[in-house]
Design a protein around this motif. Structure first.
Motif, short mmCIF file in Angstrom:
data_model
loop_
_atom_site.label_atom_id
_atom_site.label_comp_id
_atom_site.label_asym_id
_atom_site.label_seq_id
_atom_site.Cartn_x
_atom_site.Cartn_y
_atom_site.Cartn_z
N ASP A 161 -4.91 -1.65 -7.65
CA ASP A 161 -6.02 -0.70 -7.54
C ASP A 161 -5.45 0.67 -7.21
O ASP A 161 -4.75 0.83 -6.21
N VAL A 162 -5.75 1.65 -8.05
CA VAL A 162 -5.29 3.02 -7.83
C VAL A 162 -6.50 3.89 -7.52
O VAL A 162 -7.48 3.90 -8.28
N TYR A 163 -6.44 4.61 -6.39
CA TYR A 163 -7.51 5.51 -5.97
C TYR A 163 -7.00 6.95 -5.99
O TYR A 163 -5.81 7.20 -5.76
N SER A 164 -7.89 7.85 -6.24
CA SER A 164 -7.55 9.28 -6.17
C SER A 164 -8.25 9.89 -4.96
O SER A 164 -9.42 9.59 -4.68
N ALA A 165 -7.52 10.71 -4.24
CA ALA A 165 -8.08 11.39 -3.07
C ALA A 165 -8.96 12.55 -3.53
O ALA A 165 -8.57 13.33 -4.39
N ARG A 166 -10.14 12.64 -2.98
CA ARG A 166 -11.05 13.72 -3.34
C ARG A 166 -10.60 15.04 -2.71
O ARG A 166 -10.10 15.07 -1.59
N SER A 167 -10.82 16.11 -3.45
CA SER A 167 -10.57 17.43 -2.90
C SER A 167 -11.69 17.81 -1.95
O SER A 167 -12.70 17.09 -1.83
N ALA A 168 -11.55 18.94 -1.29
CA ALA A 168 -12.59 19.38 -0.35
C ALA A 168 -13.92 19.60 -1.07
O ALA A 168 -14.98 19.22 -0.56
N ALA A 169 -13.87 20.20 -2.27
CA ALA A 169 -15.11 20.44 -3.02
C ALA A 169 -15.74 19.13 -3.47
O ALA A 169 -16.96 18.96 -3.41
N GLU A 170 -14.91 18.18 -3.92
CA GLU A 170 -15.43 16.89 -4.35
C GLU A 170 -16.03 16.14 -3.18
O GLU A 170 -17.07 15.48 -3.32
N SER A 171 -15.39 16.21 -2.01
CA SER A 171 -15.93 15.54 -0.83
C SER A 171 -17.26 16.15 -0.42
O SER A 171 -18.18 15.43 0.00
N VAL A 210 0.87 -1.18 0.00
CA VAL A 210 0.00 0.00 0.00
C VAL A 210 0.90 1.22 0.00
O VAL A 210 1.74 1.36 0.89
N ARG A 211 0.75 2.08 -1.01
CA ARG A 211 1.63 3.24 -1.09
C ARG A 211 0.90 4.47 -1.60
O ARG A 211 0.17 4.41 -2.59
N TYR A 212 1.10 5.60 -0.90
CA TYR A 212 0.70 6.91 -1.38
C TYR A 212 1.78 7.43 -2.33
O TYR A 212 2.96 7.07 -2.22
N ASP A 213 1.37 8.31 -3.25
CA ASP A 213 2.38 9.03 -4.01
C ASP A 213 2.85 10.21 -3.16
O ASP A 213 2.31 10.49 -2.08
N ALA A 214 3.89 10.90 -3.63
CA ALA A 214 4.51 11.96 -2.82
C ALA A 214 3.55 13.10 -2.52
O ALA A 214 3.66 13.74 -1.47
N SER A 215 2.60 13.35 -3.41
CA SER A 215 1.67 14.46 -3.20
C SER A 215 0.49 14.07 -2.31
O SER A 215 -0.23 14.95 -1.83
N GLY A 216 0.28 12.78 -2.09
CA GLY A 216 -0.88 12.32 -1.33
C GLY A 216 -2.16 12.30 -2.14
O GLY A 216 -3.23 12.04 -1.60
N ARG A 217 -2.04 12.55 -3.42
CA ARG A 217 -3.22 12.61 -4.29
C ARG A 217 -3.68 11.22 -4.72
O ARG A 217 -4.87 11.00 -4.94
N PHE A 218 -2.74 10.29 -4.84
CA PHE A 218 -3.08 8.95 -5.33
C PHE A 218 -2.63 7.89 -4.34
O PHE A 218 -1.66 8.07 -3.60
N LEU A 219 -3.34 6.77 -4.37
CA LEU A 219 -3.06 5.64 -3.49
C LEU A 219 -3.08 4.37 -4.34
O LEU A 219 -4.04 4.14 -5.09
N ALA A 220 -2.03 3.55 -4.25
CA ALA A 220 -1.93 2.32 -5.02
C ALA A 220 -1.87 1.12 -4.08
O ALA A 220 -1.11 1.13 -3.11
N ILE A 221 -2.66 0.10 -4.40
CA ILE A 221 -2.71 -1.12 -3.60
C ILE A 221 -2.49 -2.30 -4.54
O ILE A 221 -3.30 -2.54 -5.44
N ALA A 222 -1.39 -3.02 -4.34
CA ALA A 222 -1.05 -4.16 -5.18
C ALA A 222 -1.43 -5.45 -4.48
O ALA A 222 -1.33 -5.56 -3.25
N SER A 223 -1.87 -6.45 -5.27
CA SER A 223 -2.32 -7.73 -4.74
C SER A 223 -1.56 -8.87 -5.39
O SER A 223 -0.96 -8.71 -6.46
N LEU A 224 -1.62 -10.03 -4.75
CA LEU A 224 -0.94 -11.20 -5.27
C LEU A 224 -1.54 -11.71 -6.57
O LEU A 224 -0.89 -12.46 -7.30
N ASP A 225 -2.79 -11.36 -6.86
CA ASP A 225 -3.44 -11.85 -8.08
C ASP A 225 -3.18 -10.92 -9.27
O ASP A 225 -4.00 -10.83 -10.18
N ARG A 226 -2.04 -10.20 -9.26
CA ARG A 226 -1.58 -9.37 -10.37
C ARG A 226 -2.39 -8.09 -10.54
O ARG A 226 -2.36 -7.46 -11.59
N ALA A 227 -3.13 -7.70 -9.51
CA ALA A 227 -4.00 -6.53 -9.60
C ALA A 227 -3.39 -5.35 -8.84
O ALA A 227 -2.79 -5.53 -7.78
#
Length: 369
Positions: A274-284, A255-272
């Motif tokens: 998942d990349v998530y983007s953090a919502r801004s205050a307006a999006e939240s 599980v790793r954030y990018d340096a800006s904290g904008r994106f989050l990547a989660i790697a799995s053993l089944d070759r997957a």
């Protein structure tokens, strides 16, 4: 003549093992990648596809000398000047990246090193092992500072919070622990996973912890500081902040954030991945309005259903207590956590690799990007 035999010619720069399946990869600020290759560490230029540097400990001498153990963990300090290498026999080696010279070998674990993490300054290194211990090292003086005891199984990942005052760890015992490094003891234990916890990371601002384990749920935690509870030093704990459902079904490997904290990547053993983007205050805020509208609709629907039941003939048989026609009660119990997490993250990208993954990391942004 068709020179088909040329396809079997092996280049000297890429002969042998490129990356061991039991070791993670680390990305240097200049874009090169460090991988464990049996008992060595290789530095690769991804852009050129060539080997840049090899880090290999000299063979031990003497009748009682043991062979160099396999590399199972690599970690770079934030500046990219020091490489920490964890071995299967519990040793931790520090290398100077530029010169390729081994600075020191640290002895602190009885079994394999399972996790390594530098603090933001690069002056402290935390190592976790299969022996359940966490050791804090002083990189400058090249010595151990103290040992943290409390986990009942292998320590799988570590993360410093900003300021290097607190450390968060996870383990195969299913627990997350918050450690106060000045007091040198655990100040909070979080229970939220039903089985082993394999990976975690802290957001760059230190307000969120994301952890993933053997199931397909990702747990979000809010770092709460109660200054009134413990005076000026404060009392820090992990508060559940919802769950995310990832598409990768196998256990998480990183599980790793990018340096800006904008994106989050989660790697799995089944070759997957998942990349998530953090919502801004307006999006939240917009997402919260949508969730509030859905909650009002559910409440109105339940009210209409309750009103309709009042007109049912009393002689009619009572419905089964477990026979809720749309399963709304069970869904309502599961929705709060998912809705809470969806306010902070949104699915951004899904990657399916061609082979099994050992880790995932974000490449540094090009200068000026």
């Amino acid at each position: 003549m068709v020179k088909a035999y040329l396809r079997y010619v092996q280049q000297d720069a890429a002969f042998g093992v490129i990356a061991s399946p039991n070791c993670n990869a680390a990305v240097h600020p200049d874009g090169t990648v460090f991988t464990g290759a049996l008992e060595s560490v290789l530095r690769w230029s991804v852009r050129k596809g060539s080997l840049v540097q090899r880090y290999h400990a000299p063979p031990p001498s003497g009748p009682a000398a043991e062979a160099t153990a396999e590399v199972v963990r690599v970690e770079l300090d934030p500046a990219g000047g020091t490489l920490a290498v964890g071995h299967f026999d519990g040793r931790v080696r520090l290398w100077d990246v530029a010169s390729g010279v081994e600075r020191v070998t640290l002895f602190g674990h009885k079994r394999a090193v399972t996790s390594l993490r530098f603090d933001a300054s690069g002056l402290q290194l935390a190592s976790g092992g299969a022996d359940t211990d966490i050791v804090i090292w002083d990189v400058t003086s090249e010595c151990g500072l103290f040992r943290l005891l409390g986990h009942r199984d292998a320590v799988t990942d570590l993360a410093f919070l900003p300021g290097a005052r607190h450390l968060v760890s996870c383990s195969k015992d299913g627990l997350l622990k918050m450690w106060d490094l000045k007091r040198q003891h655990c100040v909070h234990t979080a229970v939220g996973h039903s089985s082993e916890v394999w990976a975690l990371d802290a957001s760059p601002d230190g307000t969120r912890i994301v952890s993933a384990g053997a199931d397909d749920h990702v747990r979000l935690w809010r770092v709460a500081v109660d200054e009134e509870a413990a005076g000026a030093s404060g009392s820090t704990e992990l508060v559940p902040a919802g769950t995310l459902r990832r598409r990768g079904k196998a256990r998480a490997v990183s599980v790793r954030y990018d340096a800006s904290g904008r994106f989050l990547a989660i790697a799995s053993l089944d070759r997957a991945v998942d990349v998530y983007s953090a919502r801004s205050a307006a999006e939240s805020k917009r997402a919260a309005k949508r969730l509030a509208k859905r909650a009002d609709e559910r409440t109105a629907r339940k009210a209409r259903k309750a009103d309709s039941k009042r007109f049912i003939d009393e002689a009619a048989p009572e419905p089964d207590a477990d026979g809720d026609e749309d399963g709304s009660d069970e869904e309502a119990a599961a929705k709060p956590d998912a809705e809470l997490a969806s306010l902070e993250f949104a699915p951004h990208l899904f990657i399916r690799a061609s082979s099994k993954l050992a880790s995932a990391a974000f490449a540094p942004r090009p200068s000026g990007a």
